[in-house]
Design a protein around this motif. Sequence first.
Motif, mmCIF file in Angstrom:
data_model
loop_
_atom_site.group_PDB
_atom_site.id
_atom_site.type_symbol
_atom_site.label_atom_id
_atom_site.label_comp_id
_atom_site.label_asym_id
_atom_site.label_seq_id
_atom_site.Cartn_x
_atom_site.Cartn_y
_atom_site.Cartn_z
ATOM 1 N N ALA A 120 0.825 -1.210 0.000
ATOM 2 C CA ALA A 120 0.000 0.000 0.000
ATOM 3 C C ALA A 120 0.864 1.266 0.000
ATOM 4 O O ALA A 120 0.581 2.233 -0.712
ATOM 5 C CB ALA A 120 -0.936 -0.010 1.198
ATOM 6 N N ILE A 121 1.925 1.243 0.802
ATOM 7 C CA ILE A 121 2.821 2.413 0.863
ATOM 8 C C ILE A 121 3.515 2.628 -0.478
ATOM 9 O O ILE A 121 3.650 3.756 -0.961
ATOM 10 C CB ILE A 121 3.845 2.244 1.995
ATOM 11 C CG1 ILE A 121 3.139 2.275 3.359
ATOM 12 C CG2 ILE A 121 4.923 3.315 1.930
ATOM 13 C CD1 ILE A 121 4.042 1.954 4.530
ATOM 14 N N ALA A 122 3.979 1.515 -1.092
ATOM 15 C CA ALA A 122 4.658 1.631 -2.380
ATOM 16 C C ALA A 122 3.714 2.179 -3.446
ATOM 17 O O ALA A 122 4.090 3.012 -4.285
ATOM 18 C CB ALA A 122 5.209 0.271 -2.799
ATOM 19 N N LEU A 123 2.462 1.702 -3.439
ATOM 20 C CA LEU A 123 1.488 2.194 -4.405
ATOM 21 C C LEU A 123 1.206 3.679 -4.203
ATOM 22 O O LEU A 123 1.101 4.445 -5.174
ATOM 23 C CB LEU A 123 0.190 1.376 -4.268
ATOM 24 C CG LEU A 123 -0.962 1.792 -5.201
ATOM 25 C CD1 LEU A 123 -0.547 1.596 -6.653
ATOM 26 C CD2 LEU A 123 -2.228 0.992 -4.873
ATOM 27 N N ALA A 124 1.094 4.101 -2.942
ATOM 28 C CA ALA A 124 0.839 5.515 -2.652
ATOM 29 C C ALA A 124 2.001 6.403 -3.098
ATOM 30 O O ALA A 124 1.792 7.497 -3.646
ATOM 31 C CB ALA A 124 0.570 5.706 -1.165
ATOM 32 N N ARG A 125 3.215 5.942 -2.890
ATOM 33 C CA ARG A 125 4.375 6.712 -3.325
ATOM 34 C C ARG A 125 4.425 6.803 -4.847
ATOM 35 O O ARG A 125 4.788 7.838 -5.409
ATOM 36 C CB ARG A 125 5.660 6.067 -2.803
ATOM 37 C CG ARG A 125 5.813 6.111 -1.291
ATOM 38 C CD ARG A 125 6.091 7.520 -0.801
ATOM 39 N NE ARG A 125 7.401 7.982 -1.228
ATOM 40 C CZ ARG A 125 7.877 9.204 -0.989
ATOM 41 N NH1 ARG A 125 7.110 10.080 -0.346
ATOM 42 N NH2 ARG A 125 9.066 9.543 -1.397
ATOM 43 N N HIS A 126 4.064 5.682 -5.498
ATOM 44 C CA HIS A 126 4.057 5.667 -6.969
ATOM 45 C C HIS A 126 3.012 6.630 -7.519
ATOM 46 O O HIS A 126 3.258 7.309 -8.527
ATOM 47 C CB HIS A 126 3.778 4.240 -7.470
ATOM 48 C CG HIS A 126 3.710 4.158 -8.970
ATOM 49 N ND1 HIS A 126 4.831 4.293 -9.789
ATOM 50 C CD2 HIS A 126 2.637 3.967 -9.816
ATOM 51 C CE1 HIS A 126 4.454 4.171 -11.046
ATOM 52 N NE2 HIS A 126 3.131 3.987 -11.105
#
Length: 343
Positions: A333-339
């Motif tokens: 979820a964090i990686a998707l939000a950063r992307h």
Amino acid sequence: MHTSEQDPRNDSMDGSTADERNSCRARLFDARGRDAAVACGDLAAVELSDHRLLWVDLTNPSPSRLDEVWKALALPLAAKAEVGSARTTPCLRKAGEVFWVRVVAVSGNDGLALRGRVLTLVATRNAVVSMHDDPLPFVDALFDREAAGSDIGALSAESFVASLLDWHLVTYFDTVADFEIAIERLEVGILTERQRESLPELRRLRKAASRLRRMLAPHRAVFSALSRPDFRPREAAEADAHFAALDTRYERAMDMVENTRDLVVGSFELFTSQIALQTNDSMRLLSFIAVVVGLLAVIAGILGMNFDAPLFETQAAGFWTAVGAMALLATTAIALARHRGWF
């Protein structure tokens, strides 16, 4: 040790001290190019004509020096009383062929530390007297510039007063320019990560804008009166044109001063917009954290339900598997939000 005393011969022939000479300077402008410096003690002997103009500049003069100049030029006592007063309000007065005007020049630092400097001009036929308590840079610049010879002698006293008043307005134009530079520096700070530090500067600029307007606005009565035809009805059309142009220039200066308030308001709107953007970013981050933590709490709640299932028989292996799955979910979820650029 030998101690030297001031040589009395260093004083002028009229008995004035060095300080008194420095406080008074005079120049006779001749239209034929025969300009000359004049000692203040010799003003009474100066012959004035339509092609010659006498300019006497006084800086914080002593009462005796003021009496001497007034007597030499036969100026009215009413003008002398006005000059000797401690008033700072701009005004325009007239007595016969003589008129005098009091204005306030402005000096400052980066458009913030504003200070008013009173300038009084007395005009009689073919002679102008300027008085001020403190040195005025634009008066010094004009005096030094014309020391090498000029055509000012062709001007009337009225036109020369208009020229000095125009230089006085230049101090407001210069202050507005400094103010605009300060606004630009402030907005650069607002657009960086120093928004909170910009608030005191914004408050000081708002105060300076109000003070600048309060200093210039009272001059409206002076400049409008100078441009009216009933002020000097028998003077040449050239002087009337100069005063009319001066009034137009004053209105332009007033518009620029009024614009300083709009500049501050615009900077404040930029400040509030940047704060709102920061708040939005913070709220988006907090909302994302709440969603992720809430999802993990739902999973933990399901795993904590009291019923028999094969998963709960795996003991420690099942526990660590569940923890790893929740960690993987949070990381994804964090990686998707950063992307997506959410924070």
